[in-house]
Write a protein that holds these residues in place. Structure first.
Motif, short mmCIF file in Angstrom:
data_model
loop_
_atom_site.label_atom_id
_atom_site.label_comp_id
_atom_site.label_asym_id
_atom_site.label_seq_id
_atom_site.Cartn_x
_atom_site.Cartn_y
_atom_site.Cartn_z
N ILE A 129 -4.64 -1.28 -7.77
CA ILE A 129 -5.95 -0.73 -7.45
C ILE A 129 -5.68 0.63 -6.85
O ILE A 129 -4.89 0.76 -5.91
N VAL A 130 -6.29 1.66 -7.42
CA VAL A 130 -6.00 3.04 -7.01
C VAL A 130 -7.28 3.68 -6.49
O VAL A 130 -8.34 3.54 -7.10
N PHE A 131 -7.15 4.37 -5.35
CA PHE A 131 -8.30 4.96 -4.67
C PHE A 131 -8.34 6.48 -4.87
O PHE A 131 -7.32 7.16 -4.71
N TYR A 132 -9.53 6.99 -5.18
CA TYR A 132 -9.72 8.42 -5.43
C TYR A 132 -10.80 8.98 -4.52
O TYR A 132 -11.75 8.30 -4.12
N ASP A 133 -10.65 10.26 -4.22
CA ASP A 133 -11.70 11.07 -3.61
C ASP A 133 -11.97 12.19 -4.60
O ASP A 133 -11.22 13.17 -4.66
N GLY A 134 -12.99 12.01 -5.44
CA GLY A 134 -13.19 12.93 -6.56
C GLY A 134 -12.03 12.80 -7.53
O GLY A 134 -11.71 11.71 -8.00
N GLY B 221 -4.41 7.05 -2.72
CA GLY B 221 -3.36 6.04 -2.62
C GLY B 221 -3.77 4.81 -3.39
O GLY B 221 -4.66 4.86 -4.24
N GLY B 222 -3.16 3.69 -3.06
CA GLY B 222 -3.48 2.45 -3.76
C GLY B 222 -2.60 1.31 -3.32
O GLY B 222 -1.81 1.43 -2.38
N GLY B 223 -2.74 0.19 -4.00
CA GLY B 223 -1.96 -1.00 -3.67
C GLY B 223 -1.93 -1.97 -4.82
O GLY B 223 -2.45 -1.67 -5.92
N THR B 224 -1.31 -3.11 -4.60
CA THR B 224 -1.23 -4.17 -5.61
C THR B 224 -2.24 -5.25 -5.31
O THR B 224 -2.30 -5.76 -4.18
N ILE B 225 -3.06 -5.59 -6.29
CA ILE B 225 -4.08 -6.62 -6.11
C ILE B 225 -3.43 -7.98 -5.92
O ILE B 225 -2.54 -8.38 -6.69
N ILE B 226 -3.87 -8.72 -4.89
CA ILE B 226 -3.33 -10.06 -4.67
C ILE B 226 -4.37 -11.14 -4.94
O ILE B 226 -4.02 -12.25 -5.37
N LYS B 227 -5.66 -10.84 -4.72
CA LYS B 227 -6.70 -11.83 -5.01
C LYS B 227 -8.06 -11.14 -4.89
O LYS B 227 -8.18 -10.00 -4.44
N LEU C 259 0.81 -1.21 0.00
CA LEU C 259 0.00 0.00 0.00
C LEU C 259 0.85 1.26 0.00
O LEU C 259 1.88 1.34 0.67
N SER C 260 0.40 2.23 -0.77
CA SER C 260 1.02 3.56 -0.81
C SER C 260 -0.06 4.59 -0.55
O SER C 260 -1.19 4.45 -1.04
N TYR C 261 0.29 5.62 0.19
CA TYR C 261 -0.68 6.66 0.52
C TYR C 261 -0.20 8.00 -0.01
O TYR C 261 0.98 8.30 0.01
N MET C 262 -1.16 8.82 -0.45
CA MET C 262 -0.80 10.09 -1.05
C MET C 262 -1.50 11.25 -0.34
O MET C 262 -0.90 11.97 0.44
N ALA C 263 -2.79 11.44 -0.57
CA ALA C 263 -3.49 12.58 0.01
C ALA C 263 -3.66 12.45 1.52
O ALA C 263 -3.77 13.46 2.22
N GLU C 264 -3.69 11.22 2.01
CA GLU C 264 -3.83 10.95 3.44
C GLU C 264 -2.72 10.00 3.86
O GLU C 264 -2.23 9.21 3.05
N PRO C 265 -2.32 10.03 5.13
CA PRO C 265 -1.22 9.16 5.59
C PRO C 265 -1.64 7.71 5.77
O PRO C 265 -0.80 6.85 6.02
N GLY C 266 -2.92 7.41 5.65
CA GLY C 266 -3.40 6.05 5.83
C GLY C 266 -4.89 6.04 6.12
O GLY C 266 -5.51 7.09 6.28
N PHE C 267 -5.47 4.85 6.18
CA PHE C 267 -6.90 4.70 6.47
C PHE C 267 -7.06 4.02 7.82
O PHE C 267 -6.94 2.79 7.93
#
Length: 359
Positions: free
Chosen positions: A340-345, A350-356, A286-294
């Protein structure tokens, strides 16, 4: 600006990075062009779009712009970080995204290293994306104005330090406008075709590429259905990806698709069209960009591949580096190895690598 700020731009020899260099010069920066030699067709005889011709085209553009131009040999780093990972992932039954790895591990590290050597504090690229400094102090990517060319999906792993020191001048322009500016500036690459999806495999035959470098390919195995019943023989797992229908080499009377690739048993699982949809996706790295984590479950707009328009989902953490993404509606062909990349608008969270995935 009273004293011109020095900036190093990665020049691929294409129209995008060339126009980005021109724009930066127009904005008053002291621009230095750098081209990274990453792949010259070693062992395959196929140069692709990131080899010696890229160096030549970038040099011609630099001459027109009147800026210095350097070439950095990163073929060893590219082979180790991108090519080897690409082949290893396919051999393990996954479908990697080499651009994601290349952007963070090769392109940006190479540019920043060269920038420091040349006394520059900033780097730039010709990607279609925008960089923002948020109220929380973090840097993040925002989708390009031209949604059709937006490249944030492949850039989600850039670090805070890399983002802070990067400029992306094309984020506000369409591709047509970029070509118009190239003509306006008299750049010799104004009408150069866009690069291939994967620059080092110009014919897009991934299995043949792996075979040429490895000298051999994984062996044939069984096609099976979801119940494990044998349906026929496949020609080796590197020839397939989740969601694939064409090229199976076997007829069933109804359309069948690759549902899963099991490298441990050398099986390719086939299913009908409705059997290649999943609601739950698990990811790591996992990598985070706009936020430091969830810390709490987070509603996001999630993309499971570059061409996926995205869909609503809820992300929750299952561990320090493991997340579950539950889509509101099933999505088609979730592919291990892809991002898999996550957006807010328009903002990249951030995002991560799909494993299953699972139904």
């Amino acid at each position: 600006m009273a004293e011109r700020e020095k900036i190093v731009i990665g020049m691929s020899g294409g129209v995008d990075s060339s126009v980005a260099a021109w724009l930066l010069k127009e904005q008053g920066y002291d621009v230095i062009g750098v081209t990274m030699e990453t792949w010259d067709g070693e062992a395959t005889g196929e140069e692709g779009t990131c080899g010696l011709s890229a160096v030549s085209d970038a040099g011609r553009v630099a001459d027109v712009l009147g800026i210095p131009h350097y070439t950095v040999d990163f073929r060893k780093e590219f082979r180790e970080n991108v090519i080897e990972t690409f082949m290893r992932e396919y051999e393990s039954g996954r479908t990697p995204n080499p651009c994601v790895v290349c952007n963070r591990k090769v392109k940006w590290e190479a540019l920043l290293e060269k920038a420091e050597e040349l006394g520059a504090g900033l780097v730039a690229t010709g990607h279609y994306a925008r960089i923002l400094r948020l109220p929380n102090g973090r840097y993040a990517l925002e989708r390009a104005v031209n949604a059709a060319k937006d490249q944030t999906y492949a850039l989600y792993r850039l670090t805070q330090d890399q983002l802070a020191r990067t400029r992306m001048p094309l984020g506000a322009y369409s591709k047509d406008r970029v070509r118009e500016m190239a003509e306006q500036a008299g750049l010799p690459v104004a009408h150069k075709p866009d690069s291939q999806e994967i620059c080092f495999i110009p014919d897009q035959d991934y299995a043949a590429f792996i075979g040429r470098l490895r000298g051999s390919l994984p062996p044939e195995g069984d096609f099976v259905n979801l119940e494990g019943e044998k349906l026929g023989r496949h020609k080796g797992i590197v020839h397939y990806t989740v969601g694939q229908r064409k090229g199976l080499g076997i007829a069933f009377g109804i359309p069948m698709f690759v549902r899963e690739i099991r490298s441990e048993t050398n099986e390719v699982v086939l299913g009908t069209g409705d059997q290649v949809f999943s609601r739950t996706v698990f990811c790591r790295e996992l990598s985070y960009m706009a936020e430091p984590g969830f810390s709490e479950p987070r509603r996001v707009w999630a993309k499971i591949r570059y061409s996926h328009k995205g869909a609503w989902a809820t992300v929750r953490m299952l561990g320090e580096d493991l997340a579950e993404c539950l889509f509101d509606e099933p999505v088609r062909a979730v592919t291990p190895g892809q991002a898999i990349v996550f957006y807010d608008g328009d903002l990249v969270l951030g995002g991560g690598t799909i494993i299953k995935s699972r139904d």
